[in-house]
Structure formats: C-alpha cells, structure tokens
Design a protein around this motif. Structure first.
Motif, PDB file in Angstrom:
ATOM      1  N   SER A 250       5.003  42.843 121.359  1.00  0.00           N
ATOM      2  CA  SER A 250       5.134  41.354 120.409  1.00  0.00           C
ATOM      3  C   SER A 250       3.908  41.481 119.339  1.00  0.00           C
ATOM      4  CB  SER A 250       5.424  40.462 121.322  1.00  0.00           C
ATOM      5  OG  SER A 250       5.342  39.233 120.576  1.00  0.00           O
ATOM      6  N   GLN A 255       5.110  39.863 115.826  1.00  0.00           N
ATOM      7  CA  GLN A 255       6.247  38.953 116.244  1.00  0.00           C
ATOM      8  C   GLN A 255       5.508  37.628 116.873  1.00  0.00           C
ATOM      9  OE1 GLN A 255       8.881  39.666 119.510  1.00  0.00           O
ATOM     10  NE2 GLN A 255      10.628  39.064 118.425  1.00  0.00           N
ATOM     11  N   SER A 256       4.163  38.170 117.149  1.00  0.00           N
ATOM     12  CA  SER A 256       3.337  36.798 117.805  1.00  0.00           C
ATOM     13  C   SER A 256       1.768  37.032 117.350  1.00  0.00           C
ATOM     14  CB  SER A 256       3.494  36.784 119.241  1.00  0.00           C
ATOM     15  OG  SER A 256       2.847  38.020 119.592  1.00  0.00           O
TER      16      SER A 256
END
Lengths: 524, 316
Positions: A250, A255-256
């Motif tokens: 992620s 995404q993060s």
C-alpha cells in the motif's frame, strides 16, 4: 472409446477474436477512472491541507485508551491531549494541556495550572473538572492502565478554579508524572461511549468523523485546536491492513503515506528505497525478552536462567530478525531511563562455554524445556528459532510451542507457561518504577514468571516510593538483582517504526510512541 | 418443488441447532479470554474480572448459551465484545462486502472455468490440451497468498494500474469500485475456476460418448446446436454439484484473500473475532456459515432437479 471429438473442432480464429474483444473492453474500462490516481492525488496542498493515509495492522481498541497499547498509537495523541509530554532524552516533563506544575516538598501534592482557551471537539471548554474526571476514569475497576497503581494512591483532588487542579497522594512516588504522561484528557460525561468506541470527544488536533469498527477511522482537522495554525493536515484516514506485506505494498503503491509498525524485515526494505523512509522512534521503548516460569523445577535454579541468557545470540536476533533495528541488551531500560547503565547492557554476551558450565553445575544438561511464543507477531517466529538453536547448543532440549495471541496473553497473565515464554515489553523508557510496578513481566506484586520475592518487592517499593528520582545506588541494586535472577532475560532493545513516503514531513511521536501529527504535512 | 423444500426444512433446523451447541461449547473449550483481550496488555486481574462481569462471562455456560440463542431468535444478537458495535450491523456490512467479492470471483470463475473447460472438452490438439491442463493445474495448485502477492507486486506496486488493497466505493461508484474488486476477485476465482474447468471437461467427454449425441450427429444437427443444446446442458449437473461445494470453499478462501487485499469482509471480521476471542461475534459468524452451506446445498439440489428430470422423478 472416443467417436466424435474429431468433428467437433473449435473454430479457433473466432475464439481468439472473442477473447481479444474482451481484453479490449477491459482496457477501455480501465481508462475511465484510475483508483490508484485518485488515491494518490487526493492530498491537495502539501503544506496546508491534504489527507494523510495511514495503514496499521490492527483496529484501534477504545477500551484500552488509558493504557499504552500499540493499535491505539494512531489515535491516542491525534484525537486526545495529555497534561504533559516528556523530553525524550531527559524525561523532563514538557507542557501540553498543563502549562506549569509544582510539587510539594514531601512529593505528595501536585498542582497543575491548566491551559486556557482549550475546547473539546464538541465546542465545550476544557476545565479542571475534566482532569479530575479523567483521573477517576483511570481508577475505575474496568479501565486498564499500566499507571493504575499511581492513580490508586490519590487521596483527594481539588479544583479551586477552572484552570487549576491540586492532587493529594497518599504517598510520594518517583514515577508520579508518568500518570499524567499516559492519561488522556477525555470527556468524563461520555466515558462509557468512549470505551465502546461510540464517542471520541477530545481536545486533540483531529476529531473522529467516522469510525468503522474493524476497518478504520476518518479524522478531520479540529479547526479550534489550541495550537494556532495547526494542524496543517485537513484530515487523516486510518485503514486496517492486517498483513504486513500488504501494508508495505500500500505504501509503495502510493495508496498510503504512513505504515505503522511493519514487520521488521518488511520495514528494512524501506531503508535504502528512494522515495521512502524508515523512521525509528527515539523512545526505544520495546524490548524483546524471554521469560522463565520460576515454579518449573528446571527453571527454579537461577544458574539455569543465567545459562539461558548466556546462550542466546542477541546480535543474531538484531541482524536476522529485526533487520538491524535494535541493539542487544541484558536489561530492560532504554537510554532515557535513569536506570540505564551502559556498563551492564552487554552483561550477557554470548558465551556458550559459560552457559554449558552453569547448566552442568545445576545438573540441567540434557533436560527438556518448552518455549512458548505468540505466533501472530512476525519477529517471534525468527527469535524462537534462534533461541531453540542456541539452547540446543548449550545442552538443553527446547521445544517450540506457538500460540495464538489471546491464548498467549491469557497464559502470560496467569503464569500458565510450564517453561519459557518469548514476547516483548515496554516501559523501559520511563521512570523505572513504572516498569517495576506496572509492566506485567516485571511487576513485583504479580508477574508472568511467578517470581515472588520479598527482596524484589522491597526493591521495587524502594524505587517507587521515593520523592524524586531514585538514587543511583538504589537503581544499581535493581540492575544487579535483575541480572542475577534472570526471571526475565532481556534480549534486544528495539523501537517502533514508521514507514513513510518522502512527502510526509513533520511527523513526530510522544514518549509513549503515540503518533503526533500537530506539525505534519504532505509536501508536493 | 415447494413440498421438496418444506420436507428439507426440519432437518436444516436440527442441523443448525446441533451446530449452535457445538460452536458454543467448542469455542469455550479453546484457550483464551475475551476479557483479557479487551483489557489489553499489563491489565490487573481485578480489571479483567470487572470486564468479565460486565460482559456476563461470569454467568453459568448454559445461561450464556440460552441468552445467545434467545438473541438470535429474537433478532437481537447483541454487541461485539471487542468492536462494541451491534453484531447485526457488523455482520451485515461485512457480509455485503464478502458477497460482492464472492460474486465477482464466482462470475470470473464461471466465465473462465466454463471457457477453459469447454475448450478442454472439445479440443484434441495435444499442445492445446497440455496448455489448458497446465493452466487448470496452476489454478488449483498455486495458493491464493502466492497469487495474491504476485498480482499486487505486478499490477499494484510495479505498474500501479490497480489499487493494491482496500474496498473503494464498491457498487456506489462502479467505474472506480471494479478496480478495487478485480485483483482479489481474480485471485479468489482461480481455484474455483480451475475446478469448474476440469469437471466440465470431464463431464463433456462423458456426454460426448453418449449414444444420443451420435444420434444427433447422424440426424445432421448443426455443431453449435449439438454442443450448446445437448452436450453442455447434459454435462452441467455434476458441475453444479461441485459448484455448490466450491461456493463454500470460496467463502473459506475469502479469509486469506480479504487479509491480503485488506478487504473488510466476513473473513477479516471472523479472523478478528477469533483472535480476540469475541465469543458472540464468532458464534454468530460460524452459525451463518453453516446456514450458508445448508442454503447453497439446497439451492444446488433444486437446480439439479430443474435441469435433470431423472433427479426430479427420483426425489418425487
């Protein structure tokens, strides 16, 4: 017998055309909106605004907000404030919601001056009554906290005005400020709702907009935060991603921006990765250890426990299991602790000959011993294998017993291990009395090793019931006692890690490793 | 058909009751304590006892069982010990997510499995047989935690064309939601699709050897009509039976896939409930799993009967 297959050939060209059409349709669809792009570009202005995306392995546990508990690290200091924080090197209290404080000469009375102009997320003003309410919450029987023993010593509390609170204790305690470091200032009127995750009314820089149990939280900026102009971020999105590799993916997929406590070997891949950083908390409050149930005949002899400590290759654990994050140690203290003694840290360097000799003297050579560990925590598996190898080399016959977390915790609390147990502890970074009175492996009154010693209790009380920092002589006695008895064999002093993308700036943490986002922002 | 379903109902209720007893007491036999999990690390025995009392865990086991069952029957299963939210809400939300994932996987498995199975059944070229057989073997043999991580690495991290995890907006914004769904659904569909392919191919080969197919050929039936009108329908009953079992396995496999892709479904919820010894939530989820198996088997039997008149006659 096959009779007809030859005549039923597939018209391959048409099939290929159909498959190609399907693939083309998929490609066309993929051009509509990119979930990846959306996730990465929703951050807005890098200095003010933007949403920080955090991934963590477990859901928050609101019932334990008064304890130091890893899953709560992302919300403890982002949604709530504390009366004080500590300087990470000297443990000197720093103002937070308390602007100043004074202690009576006998150490039994503490008076706090409280910050004015602080409001809760619901708009209500923060007052001295909220400090009293928060302290009463710590005292409640069903509320867990490692500093409960301090709160239990409160005699009376007074609130002369809305911005002053005086607390009288029955005794003087060396670690009394640890209570105010760890106790979140909550809204006492909604304590039950807080403990059940239904209301998170705090004074922190972010307020909880949505909590989806088991999945994560959405936090939004507290525009009335008492630190003017802060926080910079417009919001925080916390997502539960149980698998460490998935957390890493992620982060690497954009995404993060922040992954809390990746498994050490996953975290180590970020060290030299361009665009990412592995931030190590400077609190150094995690120690991996192996404990011994001293009521087991084999382990009742301290020579056997010392032999075990001499046998284990701590350096190998640091390099092979912890990815280089951590240092070998023989004692529970971090560098910030008044009890930290550099000369004793490597007391139990690996010495197989000495280990064999001690086992032989105790008549323990060749005996079997179970080593329990929580298999859900990635490093434990690697450490357990190293321990098994080393103990075998020393002449014992160790058997590894993996357990689920809840089973392990239950046995740990009830002294239910019929051998040794491998896990971690915190609280070596604070005042020594908090470890000796509150952390379960070392608690002199009741501990996981069933180590019941009047000498140890007396020592622990001597450290605890002191006005101010205990003397060097007292702390030296404690260290020598712990090294000699070895009911807990500390192995590696390590720390919590934060895997971040390079665009995240201004991240810091409290002395309890709670994520502090007051000054955090996302750079373009 | 209605009579057939009604005849099966009492046995289904008995199975559910027995399952409830087994689930309840086996869970209590397992080591671990929800109060201890809830209290967190370093909690004192007094704190744990206070929490145990608050949760009603100090009541006799039979009382706890009756309270649980009464909750289910009255439609109020209570709150989760660990997550503190109403169980009905937790299960409802996660079940929808899992159904979305399982449906996506099922559609992919049916499409892919049917296509490959059909090809395996009719193509005779050795290279094609080897290739297709190899594909189905891979689909069955490669564990989902391997295929999942590989797909994330390629499509999520290296190429960044699909999100590596999370659920996204779901069906509320399908243009975005399908991108979150695609990878976990593919991973979950692989074993099921491969199994469907193998069973369909095997069943088609058997059907192709039947006399009525020869009759059809002798009558000059067109190839497409022969295949789609006779061979495929007559090959479906064993595939449907295995599909019923596979749907159960699909839900089981979802636990791993949901963990890898951070998909907040029943699998993740069950994992959290079991590890935290959240008795009420675990019991409810396991009972629902039993119920799903019963319903799927019932539906499979009904479809079997609808497709094959011989089965209808047997059961009549």
């Amino acid at each position: 017998m096959r009779r007809t297959h030859g005549r039923l050939r597939l018209r391959s060209k048409r099939s290929i055309a159909l498959i190609a059409l399907g693939a083309a349709a998929s490609l066309a669809l993929s051009g509509c909106v990119s979930a990846v792009q959306q996730s990465g570009s929703s951050n807005g202005d890098p200095v003010k605004g933007g949403t920080l995306h955090i991934v963590q392995a477990a859901d928050i546990q609101p019932a334990t907000l008064f304890s130091q508990n890893n899953p709560n690290f992302s919300v403890s200091r982002t949604v709530f404030n504390y009366l004080v924080d500590y300087d990470h090197k000297t443990l000197k209290p720093q103002p937070e919601l308390a602007t100043s404080w004074k202690q009576s000469a006998d150490g039994r009375t503490l008076t706090f001056e409280l910050r004015k102009g602080v409001t809760y997320h619901d708009g209500r003003a923060f007052t001295a009554a909220d400090v009293v309410g928060s302290l009463k919450a710590v005292q409640r029987p069903d509320v867990a906290s490692q500093v409960k023993s301090i709160a239990a010593q409160i005699d009376t509390m007074e609130t002369p005005n809305d911005h002053e609170v005086t607390i009288h204790f029955k005794i003087a305690m060396s670690n009394v400020m640890d209570l105010f470091l760890m106790m979140p200032i909550i809204d006492p009127a909604h304590l039950d709702e807080l403990l059940t995750g239904k209301d998170f009314n705090g004074t922190g820089p972010f307020k909880v907009e949505k909590y989806s149990p088991g999945q994560g939280l959405t936090l939004v900026k507290n525009t009335a935060y008492w630190k003017k102009g802060q926080p910079y971020l417009a919001g925080v999105d916390i997502q539960v991603v149980r698998d460490s590799q998935s957390m890493l993916s992620s982060l690497k997929a954009g995404q993060s921006d922040l992954a809390l406590d990746l498994a050490p070997l996953d975290a180590s891949t970020l060290k030299d990765a361009p665009g990412y950083q592995l931030v190590l908390s400077d609190a150094n409050d995690s120690v991996q250890y192996i404990g011994s149930n001293v009521t087991v005949p084999l382990l009742s002899d301290k020579r056997v426990r010392q032999a075990i400590s001499y046998a284990i290759d701590r350096n190998r654990i640091v390099t092979q299991v912890d990815g280089g994050v951590g240092t070998p140690t023989s004692l529970p203290w971090a560098q910030s602790s008044p009890a930290y003694d550099k000369a004793l840290v490597n007391h139990f360097s690996r010495d197989i000959d000495k280990s064999k000799q001690l086992l032989s003297e105790a008549g323990a050579t060749g005996q079997s011993v179970n080593v329990y560990y929580d298999s859900g925590f990635a490093p434990n598996v690697g450490i357990a294998e190293i321990v098994q190898f080393d103990l075998t080399a020393a002449g014992l016959k160790p058997s590894l017993v993996p357990l689920q977390a809840s089973d392990f915790l239950d046995k740990l609390r009830n002294g239910g291990f019929d051998g040794m147990f491998l896990t971690g502890h915190g609280f070596g970074q604070l005042n020594p009395a908090t470890l000796l009175k509150g952390a379960f492996p070392f608690n002199a009154d009741k501990n996981a090793s069933s180590f019941n010693s009047p000498d140890y209790k007396a020592l622990a009380n001597e450290v605890w019931q002191t006005n101010g920092v205990p003397s060097d002589a007292t702390l030296s006695k404690v260290n020598n006692f712990l090294l000699d008895q070895q009911f807990v064999s500390d192995l590696v002093l390590t720390t919590h890690t934060y895997g971040i993308t390079s665009k995240l700036k201004g991240l810091s943490e409290t002395m309890l490793d709670y994520v502090d986002l007051d000054s955090a922002y996302l750079q373009k | 058909m209605v009579r057939y379903v009604l005849r099966r109902l009492p046995s289904a209720i008995v199975v559910l009751l027995i399952a409830s007893v087994v689930i309840f007491f086996i869970l209590r036999l397992a080591p671990g304590d929800p109060a201890a999990s809830l209290a967190g690390p370093d909690a004192s025995e007094a704190t744990i006892q206070a929490i145990r009392h608050k949760l009603g865990l100090d009541e006799p086991l039979v009382t706890q069982y009756v309270i649980w069952l009464r909750g289910i029957v009255t439609g109020n299963p209570g709150d989760s010990y660990i997550l503190h939210a109403p169980i009905a809400q937790l299960v409802g939300e996660s079940l929808l997510n899992t159904v979305e994932l399982a449906l996506g996987a099922l559609v992919l498995a049916l499409l892919g499995g049917s296509l490959i199975g059909y090809l395996l059944g009719v193509v005779r070229a050795r290279w094609a047989q080897t290739l297709l057989s190899g594909l189905t073997s891979l689909g069955i043999a490669v564990p989902t935690y391997v295929s999942g991580v590989l797909l994330i690495l390629v499509f999520g991290v290296t190429w960044r064309v699909l999100p590596p995890g999370g659920i996204g907006p779901g069906f509320s914004d399908f243009a975005l939601g399908w991108q979150y769904l695609l990878m976990p659904a593919i991973v979950l569909s692989l074993p099921t699709g491969a199994t469907i392919a193998r069973f369909l191919a095997s069943s088609m080969r058997q059907t192709l050897d039947q006399d009525f197919i020869q009759t059809g050929i002798a009558k000059g039936l067109r190839r497409r009509r022969l295949m789609l009108g006779h061979v495929v329908p007559n090959s479906l009953p064993p595939v449907l039976t295995i599909l019923g079992i596979q749907i159960g396995q699909l839900l089981g496999g979802a636990i791993i896939v949901e963990t890898i892709f951070a998909w907040p479904g029943v699998g993740q919820l069950l994992l959290q409930a079991v590890t935290g010894r959240d008795y009420l939530l675990t019991q409810d989820l396991l009972l629902i799993a039993v119920l799903v198996f019963i319903v799927v088997q019932l539906v499979t039997d009904i479809i079997d009967a609808a497709l094959d008149p011989r089965i209808r006659l047997e059961r009549a």
